[in-house]
Design a protein around this motif. Sequence first.
Motif, PDB file in Angstrom:
ATOM      1  N   VAL A 139       0.760  -1.139  -0.027  1.00  0.00           N
ATOM      2  CA  VAL A 139      -0.016   0.112   0.009  1.00  0.00           C
ATOM      3  C   VAL A 139       1.168   1.104  -0.111  1.00  0.00           C
ATOM      4  O   VAL A 139       1.578   1.502   1.029  1.00  0.00           O
ATOM      5  CB  VAL A 139      -1.160  -0.059   1.367  1.00  0.00           C
ATOM      6  N   ASP A 184       0.859   5.188  -0.158  1.00  0.00           N
ATOM      7  CA  ASP A 184       0.222   6.298   0.079  1.00  0.00           C
ATOM      8  C   ASP A 184       0.234   7.539  -0.923  1.00  0.00           C
ATOM      9  O   ASP A 184       1.544   7.645  -1.401  1.00  0.00           O
ATOM     10  CB  ASP A 184       0.178   6.831   1.536  1.00  0.00           C
ATOM     11  N   ALA A 228      -4.223  -0.575   5.576  1.00  0.00           N
ATOM     12  CA  ALA A 228      -2.643  -1.102   6.082  1.00  0.00           C
ATOM     13  C   ALA A 228      -2.526  -0.599   7.497  1.00  0.00           C
ATOM     14  O   ALA A 228      -2.030  -1.433   8.162  1.00  0.00           O
ATOM     15  CB  ALA A 228      -2.001  -0.060   5.104  1.00  0.00           C
ATOM     16  N   ASN A 273       4.709  -0.573   3.239  1.00  0.00           N
ATOM     17  CA  ASN A 273       3.761   0.758   3.420  1.00  0.00           C
ATOM     18  C   ASN A 273       4.454   2.071   3.411  1.00  0.00           C
ATOM     19  O   ASN A 273       5.444   1.998   4.078  1.00  0.00           O
ATOM     20  CB  ASN A 273       2.955   0.496   4.566  1.00  0.00           C
TER      21      ASN A 273
END
Length: 319
Positions: free
Chosen positions: A29, A31, A44, A111
């Motif tokens: 994931v 952002d 996440a 992430n």
Amino acid sequence: MTDTRLVHIVDEVAEIDASEESALTMVVVLDGFLDAGNAAARAAQHLVDVAGDADGAGRVVATFDVDRLHDYRARRPPISFVVDHYESYDAPRLVVRLLRDSGGTPYLLLNGPEPDNRWEGFARAVREVVERFAVTRVVSMGSVPMAVPHTRPIAITHHANRSELLLGASPWRGELRVPTSAQALLEVRLGEWGHDAQGFVAHIPHYLAQLDYPQAAAVLLEQVELAGRITVDLSGLRAEAEDREAEITGYLAANEEVGDVVAALERQYDAFERAEESGDNLLARDQPLPTGDELGHEFEQFLAGLENPTGDGDDEGQA
């Protein structure tokens, strides 16, 4: 050839190196893009929250050199100014964490902020992580705003670099040219290098795109469970979703004009569902959507109403 300058990988990870598991999933994931309703980021964070580690975050097994990937002037990290000095700088971090699912199965979570540059180098660095830990599947999450009502099931677009990996049929036909992302490029490159990668994009009602929408986060994680063969406790996330749903329902009941716009989207959605022919979008030909002006005006009020449910405040500028 890998780009070791962009990633540092922990030399020994006993939980993985000594594991007898024949498969290891890495969830991705990034952002900053493909995250309407904050759905993927919230998903996440939920994975980290329920991991069950003492520090609540999971062990970091790989760290990317954010200084070489991040545009600080485009996305300025926050810092606190306290009376007469700066402190608590919130530096961006792009890391891979080792987590465990509800049954104790280890998996990885990549992430952090989407790289602003050096996407090809970033993809090579991720490849190094994948090959170092013998990752067998990479699963990504994202979300996009769509002209759909929140009162209907959340649709998911499935994608993968091998058709055998797909868990569902695509609602799209033909070719769509869309803005790319580092996450999308990563899936393509991993396929070229012989590594399986797939993902899921949730369709978020566009009038909720700027709000946290935990219902979509839960739906995304349901797909990740299936694809990644992990189990996740979603009870807390579903409780958040119920609270948000009640908040939206209450606001619509008290604001007839906004409810009318949602009803128009419902008719549009249902007409599409009934249509026998397939198209390359979610619009049925004979059912007009509300105009842009109608949507913009009503949902500016919608968002303002959710942020200020008591109705107190300045009404200037409202028609």
